[in-house]
Structures are given as C-alpha cells and as structure tokens.
Design a protein around this motif. Structure first.
Motif, short mmCIF file in Angstrom:
data_model
loop_
_atom_site.label_atom_id
_atom_site.label_comp_id
_atom_site.label_asym_id
_atom_site.label_seq_id
_atom_site.Cartn_x
_atom_site.Cartn_y
_atom_site.Cartn_z
N UNK A 15 0.81 -1.22 0.00
CA UNK A 15 0.00 0.00 0.00
C UNK A 15 0.85 1.27 0.00
N UNK A 16 2.14 1.13 -0.20
CA UNK A 16 3.04 2.28 -0.18
C UNK A 16 2.72 3.21 -1.36
N UNK A 17 2.58 4.51 -1.05
CA UNK A 17 2.24 5.48 -2.10
C UNK A 17 3.40 6.39 -2.46
N UNK A 18 4.31 6.63 -1.52
CA UNK A 18 5.44 7.53 -1.76
C UNK A 18 6.71 6.85 -1.27
N UNK A 19 7.73 6.86 -2.12
CA UNK A 19 9.04 6.34 -1.72
C UNK A 19 10.11 7.30 -2.25
N UNK A 20 10.69 8.06 -1.34
CA UNK A 20 11.72 9.03 -1.71
C UNK A 20 13.01 8.64 -1.01
N UNK A 21 13.94 8.09 -1.78
CA UNK A 21 15.25 7.69 -1.27
C UNK A 21 16.34 8.56 -1.89
N UNK A 36 6.25 -4.43 -7.89
CA UNK A 36 4.95 -4.85 -7.37
C UNK A 36 4.23 -3.80 -6.56
N UNK A 37 4.84 -2.64 -6.38
CA UNK A 37 4.21 -1.56 -5.61
C UNK A 37 3.22 -0.81 -6.52
N UNK A 43 8.02 8.24 -6.74
CA UNK A 43 9.22 7.41 -6.53
C UNK A 43 10.43 8.23 -6.93
N UNK A 44 11.42 8.30 -6.04
CA UNK A 44 12.61 9.07 -6.35
C UNK A 44 13.82 8.42 -5.71
N UNK A 45 14.78 8.02 -6.54
CA UNK A 45 16.06 7.47 -6.06
C UNK A 45 17.22 8.28 -6.64
#
Length: 143
Positions: A15-21, A36-37, A43-45
């Motif tokens: 259920x992850x909506x934002x991933x900022x790494x 699979x997200x 999304x930011x890497x």
C-alpha cells in the motif's frame, strides 16, 4: 544518509504510495520486487550510487527520468543511458573444442572405409592365393 543497497523487502509494502530515497549513498541495483508496488504515486532514487538496469515492468516504468538522475551507472528506457544487451556466447567453438558428434561421425565414416578396404584386400589375397591354380587352369582351357 542511507548507505548500502535498497532492501528488496520494501516490495512487500503493497500500500506504499510515496518512496523518496533521493540524496543518499545507496548502491547496487534497484530491486525487481519494487515493481509490485502498484499504489506508488511518487518514486525518487535520484542522486545515489545505484547501478544496473531500472526494472522495466510494473509501476517503476511510469516515472520520468528525474526520479533516477544522478546515478551514473544506472541505465534503462527512461534514461539517456541505455542498457547494453548481455554478451552473447560465440557461435563457433574454439578450434580445440569441436562438437563431439560431428567429429565422431567423420571418424566413424573413415574407419568403416578403412576396415572395408583392408578386409577386402586381405580376403582377396587369401582367396586369390587359394584359387590361383584353379583360375589358371580355367583360363588355359578358354584361351
């Protein structure tokens, strides 16, 4: 100030909506499990030390190149740096490593020819020696 690789277990956070790494010291590949997200909207890497291809299938293929910039060894469809195809194995084997089936066929063929020729020669000489006198008498009567 994250270091190391991106944990593949992040892919279980369905259920992850934002991933900022971004702006870390992450290295290695982007895990395939992140594709699979499906609820991921951001999304930011960018600006890490990531390498290898960006997984092409799934949600990650929808983000623009700004999500990945600043990773000099990262490649993919979304980036200017395209991934190279893996090297293909050579079509021909080296000289000393010929296909055993093709080599054995020709060796067998020549062996059969030599056995047949040698056997025929021996049989011909033996029969010729045994029947020389009879053949000589027969030829004498005819001529």
């Amino acid at each position: 100030m994250f270091t190391g690789s991106i944990p593949s277990s992040l892919g279980k956070l369905s259920n992850l909506e934002v991933l900022d790494l971004s702006l870390n010291n992450l290295s290695g590949n982007i895990p395939q499990q992140l594709t699979g997200l499906t609820f991921l909207n951001f999304f930011n890497v960018s600006f890490n030390n990531l390498s290898g291809p960006i997984p092409e299938n799934g949600q990650l293929s929808t983000f623009d190149d700004n999500s990945f910039k600043g990773n000099k060894d990262l490649c993919g469809i979304r980036l200017l740096k395209k991934c190279e195809d893996p090297p293909k194995p050579p079509l021909q084997k080296p000289d000393g490593d010929q296909d055993s089936e093709s080599g054995s066929f020709f060796e067998l063929c020549w062996m059969v020819i030599l056995i047949g020729y040698g056997g025929g020669l021996v049989a011909g000489l033996a029969l010729g020696n045994a029947f020389t006198i009879d053949v000589y008498r027969l030829l004498k009567k005819i001529f």
